[in-house]
Structure formats: C-alpha cells, structure tokens
Design a protein around this motif. Structure first.
Motif, PDB file in Angstrom:
ATOM      1  N   PHE A   1      -5.299  11.693  -6.174  1.00 42.45           N
ATOM      2  CA  PHE A   1      -6.471  12.239  -4.807  1.00 42.45           C
ATOM      3  C   PHE A   1      -6.916  13.737  -4.485  1.00 42.45           C
ATOM      4  N   VAL A   2      -6.109  14.275  -4.535  1.00 41.43           N
ATOM      5  CA  VAL A   2      -5.684  16.404  -5.302  1.00 41.43           C
ATOM      6  C   VAL A   2      -6.477  16.051  -5.760  1.00 41.43           C
TER       7      VAL A   2
ATOM      8  N   PHE B   1       0.823   4.357  -2.898  1.00 42.39           N
ATOM      9  CA  PHE B   1       0.314   4.757  -2.304  1.00 42.39           C
ATOM     10  C   PHE B   1       1.455   6.285  -3.114  1.00 42.39           C
ATOM     11  N   ILE B   2       2.520   5.717  -3.229  1.00 48.30           N
ATOM     12  CA  ILE B   2       4.218   6.892  -3.544  1.00 48.30           C
ATOM     13  C   ILE B   2       4.523   7.158  -4.548  1.00 48.30           C
TER      14      ILE B   2
ATOM     15  N   ASN C   1       2.172   7.445  -7.412  1.00 43.13           N
ATOM     16  CA  ASN C   1       1.399   9.356  -7.161  1.00 43.13           C
ATOM     17  C   ASN C   1      -0.071   9.083  -7.123  1.00 43.13           C
ATOM     18  N   MET C   2      -0.150   8.580  -6.095  1.00 42.64           N
ATOM     19  CA  MET C   2      -1.942   8.642  -5.595  1.00 42.64           C
ATOM     20  C   MET C   2      -2.627   9.483  -5.104  1.00 42.64           C
ATOM     21  N   LEU C   3      -1.602  10.244  -4.063  1.00 42.33           N
ATOM     22  CA  LEU C   3      -1.965  11.345  -3.134  1.00 42.33           C
ATOM     23  C   LEU C   3      -2.135  12.403  -4.747  1.00 42.33           C
ATOM     24  N   THR C   4      -1.467  12.456  -5.334  1.00 39.57           N
ATOM     25  CA  THR C   4      -1.663  13.858  -6.402  1.00 39.57           C
ATOM     26  C   THR C   4      -3.026  13.883  -7.088  1.00 39.57           C
TER      27      THR C   4
ATOM     28  N   ILE D   1      -7.073   1.050  -2.812  1.00 39.32           N
ATOM     29  CA  ILE D   1      -6.951   2.305  -2.801  1.00 39.32           C
ATOM     30  C   ILE D   1      -7.724   3.559  -3.599  1.00 39.32           C
TER      31      ILE D   1
ATOM     32  N   ILE E   1      -7.287  10.022  -9.686  1.00 35.34           N
ATOM     33  CA  ILE E   1      -7.652   8.386  -9.000  1.00 35.34           C
ATOM     34  C   ILE E   1      -7.136   7.335 -10.721  1.00 35.34           C
TER      35      ILE E   1
ATOM     36  N   TYR F   1       0.453  -1.361  -0.065  1.00 39.36           N
ATOM     37  CA  TYR F   1      -0.114   0.124   0.304  1.00 39.36           C
ATOM     38  C   TYR F   1       0.293   1.433   0.060  1.00 39.36           C
ATOM     39  N   THR F   2       1.884   1.096   0.382  1.00 39.03           N
ATOM     40  CA  THR F   2       2.863   2.402   0.698  1.00 39.03           C
ATOM     41  C   THR F   2       3.474   2.523  -0.337  1.00 39.03           C
TER      42      THR F   2
END
Lengths: 294, 277
Positions: free
Chosen positions: B73-74, B64-65, B68-71, B251, B227, B60-61
C-alpha cells in the motif's frame, strides 16, 4: 532583476512553448518511439539482452517465427479471445440498452455490472482460479442446480481452458464497454424516443432505428479494437495459468522468450509482428470509418 | 394482448439484469465467504456456504502482515501520487500550448502524440526494459513512475477537449491586466480544468492501482512491491490456503470499492469521456 512577466509576450511565448513541451516530448520519445526503433534493430540480431556483442542475422528471426509451428500456433489462442469480445460487446450493448430506459434499482445494476472493470487484475485472476478450481465455485454451483455431470477440469483440460479464460476476460471487461455504450446512448435526445412512442414503435424498433445508428461509430471502434485486444491478451492467462495447458498467448510467449530464455532478438521480432498486426488493424478501422463518412 | 407483451418483455428484462448481477457478484461473494472462514471450516464447507462467524478477522491479519501488504500500500500510494501529479502537470502543460498557440512543429507534435497511441505498450516492453536498465532505474520506483508518465496520451486528449471549451477571451483579458502566460496557465487554465483533472486522476489512478505488469517486470525487489505484485506472491507460500489468499484479495479490492462508492458520478463520466477519442 529579470522577471518572466517583464518579457514581451512573443518572448514569453517562445519560452513557454519550449519549457512546457520539453518534458512531455522527452518522455514521449524515450518511452514510446525509442523502444520501437530499438525493437526493429534488435529484431534483426541475435542479442541476448546483456552481452556487449550483438550480431546482425538478417531475417533469420522472422523466418523462424513464420516457419516454426511452435511460435505461430499461439495465435490460435487469440481466436478464443476474439470470439469472446463479440459476446462481451453483445452483452454490454444489451445491458446498456435496457438500462437506458426506466428501470427499478437502475443505479444498483449499473454499479454491479460496471464494478468488475475497476478491479485489480491480480485479484480477478485469483478470484477466477477459485471459481474454476475443482470443487470451486462453478463446480459447487453446477452440483447445487443438478448439473453435476457437466463438471469439468476447467483449467486443466486443454480443450476448454481457453474458453474458461476467455469467459474470465468477458467478466472483467464487459462493464467497461457497457458504461461507454450507456454514455453514448444517454446522449441521444429523448425527443427521438417520444416521437417513436407516438408512432407506436416498440422497444426493438427503437433499438434498431434510434440507438443502433447513433452509437454505430463507437461500436465499430470497439469491435475493431477487439482484434488488437485479442492478439495482445496477457494479464488473465498469465496470472491464472502462466500459459500452461495450451493457454499460452503470443504476448506470454514473447516475454518468456525475452526474459526467461534471454533471446531478446527473437522476442523483438515477435513483438514487431504483433505491433504490425495491431497497426494494420487500427489503420484498417480508420479507413473503413472514413470511407463511410464520405 | 399488448399489455401481456409488455409484462413479458419487462420480466425478461429483470430476469436478465438479476442474472447479470448474480454472475458479476457471485465470484466475489464466495471469496468474501472464504476469507472469513477458519481453516477447518473452509475444508469442511462448500464455497457457497456463508461463514459461521462474520467477524473472524484472523485471515485478514495474517494476509496483511505476512503478505507484506502494508509495504504494498505504501509503495502503491507513493507511485500513484507522484505519477498522477506529474501526469496532470505535463499533460495540461502540453495541452495548453497545443491548444492556445500557433507555432512551427505544432502539428508534428500533435501527430507524434497521436501516432504513439497506435503502439500498444505491451509489444514494446522487451526494448523498453533495456532503456530502463540503461538509465539505471531497474528496481527503483522511478521506473514505474516514468513509464506511467511517459505513456500518458489519454490525459493530453482529455485536456485538449476541455481547453476547447474554455474561452480564449479569458486569457486575453488577463493579458490586458499584464498577466504572464505562466500566470494565465497557473491561475486561470489549471483551475478551470478541474473537471478534466478529476477525470484524468480517476482513469490514471485505476490503471496504476491495477497494473501488474510494470511493477512485476521493473521492480521485482520485495521492498518495492505494490499491491498487485504483493498479491501475486500469495500464489507461492499460500498456494493451498485459500482462506488467506481470499483475505488478501478482499484487502486489495477494498480501496477500489471505497473509491468507486464515493466517486461514482465522476467515475462514470470519466470513463465515458476517456474512451471517446
């Protein structure tokens, strides 16, 4: 100072009609009608999408699509999705009917059957790549129940690839039809069932003479929308196979022609044909339904 | 005899439901299994075997990292927020004037919205692309936002249906108090449309969150990925690392699952309403 609320109501009315319709209409024209008009224009040209020059070639693009088997044969793939829709409707109707009566764990089953239709398309594509891949979920399951001899190259064999993809499409969209049917069935008055129970009608009789007639319109609507759904199938095959091994649909081909091969003129002609099919089908459906009401 | 038949019918019913639930869940559950396995464990076990350690978050980490899944989501959140606010406002505005006023061109306007439902978006992308390009919106989030706003006709219908049930007498009594039309829309109509707004938010939200095609075609820039497109990119570098892809899939599904579980009631209603034209 001029305040809006000081204007007379007739002036206010005019102002608000103009102000409130401006943005929605501007968006509607720019993103719904203008593309259609342009598409017809491009379809008679040889435009590549970026050059300044655009030459009109008459019906050449259309002739090419109808005479070159490479372009028209992709419609055969639509047949798989079309047949799949009937299976999908049948399942949805069956589950909606049984879940509209008293059932244990009703909400659990409702949720589980419906949830796939809320899921992200790319996630579904990947989930089913894993499901169908060699030694993936399906193969392992078949082996576990002693049907190992039926293991096939689900996405590698052109003979069955479209069945696998159409099956994925059933998995994805069944829940949506199911919830719509369930909503329609639950709006039927319970008096009807009670009366039928007193008359000694069994579940099948109740389904045939109460449920089916009440949801006939919505069933018809869904069935005929299925045709346009089948010719415009895109997400699942594109994400899973990119259109390889004979799984290319008309939409994948249209987009490839436009954006990969830069033949915007030809692709527009293909899109015009697709649009005409969808409109013809929708109009046909409206006519049929209207005809029956008279 | 009759009783026997009932029991048989009822067992068929539950068998069908269980089979249905099994088929709906199995493809997802195996992905959850795979996402919690280590690389060697994944290679050595069958897809149907549960993971040894249910708390192995390493994949998962990584997903996620590195993915670029944070980008994603944002960007998704930004596009969702603006599109939904915009769609709610424009949709309710046009529905308000169409429902409350009689004016020249009204039926033409209504007809224009109706006719547009006949045009499937996917057929016109080839030329829509040229328009977005000319507006210089290619590779900006506004391409997606405008397209989500511009093609929204379902919202108009839902609002129109709801407005029918809001008594005109309310508007009239407000007018006796001297309220302007703008006040009536903002203070009376909009608050009363709440159930319709929830419906629109859900339907719109699900569509936007799940849409792959629009961001894929109009915003290919990595910093703009949502996403769907972030997940799609896993196909390249992680092509064979299914344990990482699986984590990415889960995720991407989790927000949908949370929304579904907490909004179940509204979602069922919303979808039933949205489909009845």
């Amino acid at each position: 100072m001029l305040k809006f609320s000081n204007l007379s109501y007739s002036k206010q009315r005019l102002a608000i009609i103009v102000a409130f319709s401006f943005i929605p209409l501007a968006l509607l024209i720019t993103f719904a009608y203008l593309p259609v008009i342009n598409m017809f224009k491009y379809s008679f040209s040889d435009w590549n999408g970026y050059s300044k020059r655009l030459e009109y070639v008459g019906f050449e693009n259309y002739i090419k699509i109808f005479t070159d088997p490479e372009y028209f044969s992709v419609f055969k793939v639509s047949l798989y999705y079309f047949v799949a829709t009937f299976v999908q409707m049948g399942l949805a109707l069956y589950f909606a009917s049984i879940l509209s009566f008293q059932t244990w764990f009703k909400n659990f089953f409702k949720g589980v059957l419906f949830f796939p239709s809320l899921m992200n398309g790319v996630a579904i594509g990947f989930i089913f790549l894993f499901f169908f891949k060699p030694d993936g979920t399906l193969d392992t399951l078949l082996q576990a129940v002693g049907l190992g001899s039926y293991v096939k190259l689900w996405l590698g064999n052109p003979e069955i690839i479209n069945i696998s993809l159409a099956g994925t499409s059933i998995w994805r969209y069944m829940g949506f039809n199911f919830i719509v049917f369930l909503g329609a069935i639950s709006s039927i008055s319970s008096d009807l069932y009670e009366a039928a129970d007193i008359d000694g009608a069994n579940r099948w009789h109740q389904f045939r003479s109460i449920i089916l007639p009440s949801i006939k319109r919505i069933l018809q609507l869904n069935l005929i929308l299925a045709i346009s759904g089948a010719v415009s199938a895109f997400d699942i095959p594109y994400i899973m196979t990119g259109g390889s091994n004979g799984s290319e649909t008309f939409v994948i081909q249209t987009l490839d022609v436009a954006f990969k091969y830069s033949k915007v003129g030809l692709a527009s002609a293909m899109a015009v044909i697709l649009l005409l099919i969808v409109i013809a089908v929708t109009l046909l459906q409206r006519l049929l339904i209207r005809g029956e009401e008279d | 005899m009759y009783k026997l038949k009932r029991i048989l019918a009822s067992s068929i019913k539950y068998a069908a439901l269980l089979l249905g639930a099994f088929i709906a869940l199995l493809p997802i559950v195996v992905i959850l299994f795979a996402s919690l396995k280590t690389k060697t464990e994944y290679a050595a076990t069958s897809p149907l075997t549960p993971p040894v350690n249910w708390l192995n978050w390493a994949n998962y980490t990584k997903a996620f990292i590195n993915g670029n899944m944070l980008t994603g989501f944002v960007n998704t959140a930004f596009i969702l927020l603006i599109s939904i606010i915009g769609a709610t406002l424009t949709g309710s505005m046009i529905a308000y004037i169409l429902n409350r006023f009689k004016f020249k061109g009204k039926s033409l306007m209504l007809g224009a919205f109706l006719l547009a439902t006949l045009i499937p978006g996917v057929t016109t992308q080839v030329s829509t692309f040229q328009i977005i390009n000319k507006l210089e919106l290619f590779n900006t989030p506004w391409a997606a936002i405008l397209l989500y706003l511009g093609t929204d006709i379902i919202a108009v219908y839902i609002f129109l249906q709801f407005l029918d049930s809001i008594a005109v007498a309310l508007d009239e009594s407000a007018m006796l108090d001297g309220a302007s039309y703008l006040t009536i829309y903002w203070r009376i109509i909009l608050p009363l449309l709440k159930p319709a707004i929830v419906t629109v938010i859900i339907i719109k939200g699900v569509n936007i969150y799940n849409d792959f095609y629009t961001p894929f075609l109009y915003m290919p820039k990595t910093s703009l990925q949502v996403i769907s497109t972030a997940l799609f990119k896993f196909k390249g570098p992680y092509g064979s690392q299914w344990e990482v892809i699986s984590a990415g899939i889960i995720i991407a599904i989790i927000p949908t699952l949370i929304a579904f579980l907490s909004l179940q009631k509204y979602i069922y209603n919303g979808f039933a309403q949205g489909s009845v034209k």
